[in-house]
Design an enzyme around this catalytic site. Sequence first.
Site, PDB file in Angstrom:
ATOM      1  N   TYR A   1      -2.080  -1.073  10.340  1.00 17.75           N
ATOM      2  CA  TYR A   1      -1.795  -1.231   8.898  1.00 17.75           C
ATOM      3  C   TYR A   1      -0.765  -0.800   8.295  1.00 17.75           C
ATOM      4  CZ  TYR A   1      -3.705  -1.000   4.214  1.00 17.75           C
ATOM      5  OH  TYR A   1      -4.070  -1.345   2.767  1.00 17.75           O
TER       6      TYR A   1
ATOM      7  N   SER B   1       0.943  -1.156  -0.162  1.00 25.15           N
ATOM      8  CA  SER B   1      -0.019  -0.159   0.139  1.00 25.15           C
ATOM      9  C   SER B   1       0.898   1.254  -0.085  1.00 25.15           C
ATOM     10  CB  SER B   1      -0.847   0.058   1.373  1.00 25.15           C
ATOM     11  OG  SER B   1      -1.424   1.423   1.477  1.00 25.15           O
TER      12      SER B   1
HETATM   13  P1  NAP Z   1     -11.373  -5.987  -0.016  1.00 29.85           P
HETATM   14  O1  NAP Z   1     -12.219  -5.591  -0.863  1.00 29.85           O
HETATM   15  O2  NAP Z   1     -11.823  -5.864   1.353  1.00 29.85           O
HETATM   16  O3  NAP Z   1     -10.915  -7.443  -0.343  1.00 29.85           O
HETATM   17  C1  NAP Z   1     -10.056  -8.072   0.557  1.00 29.85           C
HETATM   18  C2  NAP Z   1     -10.572  -9.585   0.565  1.00 29.85           C
HETATM   19  O4  NAP Z   1      -9.688 -10.436   1.398  1.00 29.85           O
HETATM   20  C3  NAP Z   1     -11.986  -9.810   1.272  1.00 29.85           C
HETATM   21  O5  NAP Z   1     -12.708 -10.693   0.304  1.00 29.85           O
HETATM   22  C4  NAP Z   1     -11.567 -10.056   2.694  1.00 29.85           C
HETATM   23  O6  NAP Z   1     -12.658 -11.011   3.246  1.00 29.85           O
HETATM   24  C5  NAP Z   1     -10.392 -11.207   2.310  1.00 29.85           C
HETATM   25  N1  NAP Z   1      -9.889 -11.585   3.483  1.00 29.85           N
HETATM   26  C6  NAP Z   1      -9.682 -10.762   4.788  1.00 29.85           C
HETATM   27  N2  NAP Z   1      -9.071 -11.628   5.525  1.00 29.85           N
HETATM   28  C7  NAP Z   1      -8.767 -12.717   4.886  1.00 29.85           C
HETATM   29  C8  NAP Z   1      -7.889 -13.874   5.571  1.00 29.85           C
HETATM   30  N3  NAP Z   1      -7.642 -13.940   6.569  1.00 29.85           N
HETATM   31  N4  NAP Z   1      -7.700 -15.116   4.441  1.00 29.85           N
HETATM   32  C9  NAP Z   1      -8.180 -14.732   3.262  1.00 29.85           C
HETATM   33  N5  NAP Z   1      -8.954 -13.601   2.684  1.00 29.85           N
HETATM   34  C10 NAP Z   1      -9.132 -12.727   3.700  1.00 29.85           C
HETATM   35  O7  NAP Z   1     -10.078  -5.273   0.062  1.00 29.85           O
HETATM   36  P2  NAP Z   1      -9.251  -4.502  -1.323  1.00 29.85           P
HETATM   37  O8  NAP Z   1      -9.611  -3.024  -1.259  1.00 29.85           O
HETATM   38  O9  NAP Z   1      -9.881  -5.192  -2.428  1.00 29.85           O
HETATM   39  O10 NAP Z   1      -7.835  -4.643  -0.775  1.00 29.85           O
HETATM   40  C11 NAP Z   1      -6.980  -5.791  -1.514  1.00 29.85           C
HETATM   41  C12 NAP Z   1      -5.548  -5.586  -0.652  1.00 29.85           C
HETATM   42  O11 NAP Z   1      -5.054  -4.377  -1.524  1.00 29.85           O
HETATM   43  C13 NAP Z   1      -5.370  -5.585   0.642  1.00 29.85           C
HETATM   44  O12 NAP Z   1      -4.151  -5.976   1.089  1.00 29.85           O
HETATM   45  C14 NAP Z   1      -5.274  -4.080   0.847  1.00 29.85           C
HETATM   46  O13 NAP Z   1      -4.640  -3.797   1.898  1.00 29.85           O
HETATM   47  C15 NAP Z   1      -4.537  -3.477  -0.139  1.00 29.85           C
HETATM   48  N6  NAP Z   1      -4.879  -2.201  -0.462  1.00 29.85           N
HETATM   49  C16 NAP Z   1      -6.188  -1.584  -0.812  1.00 29.85           C
HETATM   50  C17 NAP Z   1      -6.216  -0.083  -0.798  1.00 29.85           C
HETATM   51  C18 NAP Z   1      -7.640   0.279  -1.331  1.00 29.85           C
HETATM   52  O14 NAP Z   1      -7.864   1.510  -1.319  1.00 29.85           O
HETATM   53  N7  NAP Z   1      -8.765  -0.568  -1.524  1.00 29.85           N
HETATM   54  C19 NAP Z   1      -5.293   0.465  -1.044  1.00 29.85           C
HETATM   55  C20 NAP Z   1      -4.062   0.116  -0.794  1.00 29.85           C
HETATM   56  C21 NAP Z   1      -3.708  -1.323  -0.691  1.00 29.85           C
HETATM   57  P3  NAP Z   1     -13.497 -10.123   4.232  1.00 29.85           P
HETATM   58  O15 NAP Z   1     -14.533  -9.346   3.865  1.00 29.85           O
HETATM   59  O16 NAP Z   1     -14.025 -11.091   5.019  1.00 29.85           O
HETATM   60  O17 NAP Z   1     -12.652  -9.557   5.320  1.00 29.85           O
END
Ligand code: NAP
Length: 248
Positions: free
Chosen positions: A151, A138
């Site tokens: 985080y 991130s």
């Molecule tokens: P998201 O929509 O919340 O998707 C993340 C997925 O990971 C969800 O399906 C979640 O399930 C699942 N998850 C949570 N805990 C888990 C576990 N223990 N084992 C396996 N899966 C698990 O998030 P996203 O925005 O797509 O983010 C994806 C990645 O990008 C993350 O690492 C996040 O930190 C990073 N990121 C995102 C952003 C942003 O702005 N969106 C920015 C920078 C970095 P649950 O819903 O049950 O938790």
Amino acid sequence: MDLRGRTAIVTGAARGIGAAIAGALVADGARVVIGDILDGEGEELAERLGDGAVYVHLDVTDSAHWQAALAEAERLFGPVSVLVNNAGIVEFGGIADQPADSFRRVIDINLYGAWLGMRTALPSLRRAGGGCIVNISSTAGLMGYANLGAYTASKWGLRGLTKTAALELAADGVRVCSVHPGPIRTPMTSGMDDSLTAGQPIPRFGEPEEVAQMVHFIITRATYSTGSEFVVDGGAATGITPPVNPST
Ligand code: NAP
């Protein structure tokens, strides 16, 4: 198709950025194991993506789940040559007030989960003759954010772990890189409004597909890059431009 015949695992891929990554890899010919704990959404996505995708229940903090996911990937598609550690959660809290179990949960999923994935997948990557690991960090792995200590620590940790893995796995023909998204429109950011992006050079939320394109590029094109950071953030980590009055 660059990824034809290649086997990939993408974690946290039932929705959001992970789902876009899984879609991009399947579109380029890869066979993809979608790992997540959201079984309904994961199964629906695998169904939509067709024969090139399968869903497995994979809590990234659980070693037995990793072993089972790797075994299923090899049984269905052959040795894994691409691993995308994307699963992650965000929990807010200041140094003074974030509960200890919340801090530990974030580190457990975002950092320990990726470490566990890399070490469990390594024998398969070796059987595949090498490959590529992409760790989704991130902009919180490049700078600080108030009230996001756990985080931020997890994402800096993942960036550091990526560099160590790049050094250790080079002899196995495995490249390891980190990706640093800024604000991306996914369920994780659903409560955040557009004012968050107002000071960025590109003042909007990014789309999950824009991160997926970068991940695809790293796997298929960035052949001289390992231990490297790839930023997809609309310029957010570049700095915020203060208002400037040219007459003063
Ligand atoms: P998201 O929509 O919340 O998707 C993340 C997925 O990971 C969800 O399906 C979640 O399930 C699942 N998850 C949570 N805990 C888990 C576990 N223990 N084992 C396996 N899966 C698990 O998030 P996203 O925005 O797509 O983010 C994806 C990645 O990008 C993350 O690492 C996040 O930190 C990073 N990121 C995102 C952003 C942003 O702005 N969106 C920015 C920078 C970095 P649950 O819903 O049950 O938790």
